[in-house]
Enzyme design. Structure first.
Site, PDB file in Angstrom:
ATOM      1  N   SER A 149       0.834  -1.202   0.000  1.00 58.68           N
ATOM      2  CA  SER A 149       0.000   0.000   0.000  1.00 58.68           C
ATOM      3  C   SER A 149       0.874   1.259   0.000  1.00 58.68           C
ATOM      4  O   SER A 149       1.725   1.415  -0.872  1.00 58.68           O
ATOM      5  CB  SER A 149      -0.961  -0.045   1.192  1.00 58.68           C
ATOM      6  OG  SER A 149      -1.974   0.918   1.062  1.00 58.68           O
ATOM      7  N   ASP A 179      -6.074  -2.875  -2.731  1.00 59.53           N
ATOM      8  CA  ASP A 179      -4.978  -2.576  -1.807  1.00 59.53           C
ATOM      9  C   ASP A 179      -4.338  -3.835  -1.212  1.00 59.53           C
ATOM     10  O   ASP A 179      -5.015  -4.735  -0.723  1.00 59.53           O
ATOM     11  CB  ASP A 179      -5.539  -1.702  -0.681  1.00 59.53           C
ATOM     12  CG  ASP A 179      -4.473  -1.111   0.199  1.00 59.53           C
ATOM     13  OD1 ASP A 179      -3.848  -1.868   0.965  1.00 59.53           O
ATOM     14  OD2 ASP A 179      -4.258   0.110   0.120  1.00 59.53           O
TER      15      ASP A 179
END
Length: 276
Positions: A38, A161
């Site tokens: 991320s 993500d």
């Protein structure tokens, strides 16, 4: 000895990792391998591209308006986008432009260090690790927070993500041969989880349990001879919340960088003193 930097996810809280990188650089600690998830994939890509100058590059990126532009739409604009898309509040194009303009590498082969980042495959419901091919698309996939950004398509597959599947990928670094791991994290694992008292807290706490569980399992199953340093943020302990998604708090960003730098520098000095 193979040294790995593992950079975890956490939205705006990823500014802590910039201070940690500065402390590591001043301590003369350079990685042989970088692994990110991320926002940690964003920071990690800069380390892979420019190990010596990453901390300075990222400090400029975080302190300026660059990251704010990614999420700069007005409330009206976000509402319109959510209604039209049905799935997300922000467009992905500003993030693409930011990475394409700021990253000093376009492909994994352009990096000076091996770099791996992870995204969550929607179709296969599993982790997809990227270590070759176009760099920007891979980092974008790792950053595609559900609800905030649309999924990223790569070769016909779609990704969310990476924090959904591996928020602090220590295990990946160990599997790649790391014997010493420096964990750059955003502070979440430093705060004990409270029992939820409000409806929205239930989902946040449940998500945090899922995020932290794998990290704790991997830390408890480290092979003999592997040493892991979890760098401290030096910040206040916070319960799960939405602060990591508030990308406009410049004062918070500067404070996070300075606090984590001071705390990590002190930790590294103590470790060096103990080694002597």
């Amino acid at each position: 000895m193979t040294i790995a930097f593992v950079l975890g996810g956490g939205g705006l809280l990823g500014a802590h990792e910039v201070g940690m990188l500065r402390a590591l650089a001043e301590a003369g600690i350079r990685p042989d391998l970088v692994v990110g998830t991320s926002i940690g994939a964003v920071n990690g890509a800069f380390v892979g591209a420019d190990p010596e100058g990453a901390a300075e590059r990222l400090a400029g990126l975080w302190a300026g308006e660059s990251l704010g532009v990614v999420f700069s739409e007005t409330m009206f604009g976000r509402t319109v986008r959510l209604v039209r898309s049905g799935t997300h509040l922000h467009a992905i194009e500003p993030l693409h432009r930011l990475l394409a303009d700021a990253l000093p590498a376009a492909d994994f082969t352009d990096l000076k260090l091996p770099f791996h980042c992870v995204a969550a495959s929607i179709e296969n419901a599993t982790a997809r690790w990227f270590s070759s091919g176009p760099l920007v698309q891979a980092v974008m996939a790792s950053c595609a927070v559900p609800g905030l950004l649309p999924p990223v398509e790569i070769d016909g597959a779609h990704y969310f993500d990476g924090g959904l599947v591996d928020s602090i990928p220590v295990g990946r670094a160990v599997a790649l041969g790391a014997s010493t791991v420096y964990v750059l994290q955003v502070g979440r694992i430093e705060s004990p989880l409270p029992v939820p008292k409000r409806p929205w807290e239930v989902g946040l706490v449940a998500f945090e349990i899922a995020r932290r569980h794998r990290f704790h399992e991997e830390m408890s199953a480290l092979p003999p001879g592997v040493r892991v340093h979890v760098l401290p943020t030096g910040g206040e302990r916070l319960p799960p919340g939405l602060r990591q998604f508030r990308y406009r708090g410049k004062n918070q960003v500067s404070t996070s960088i300075e606090r984590s730098y001071a705390a990590s520098a002190a930790y590294l000095a103590q470790v060096a003193g103990t080694a002597r």
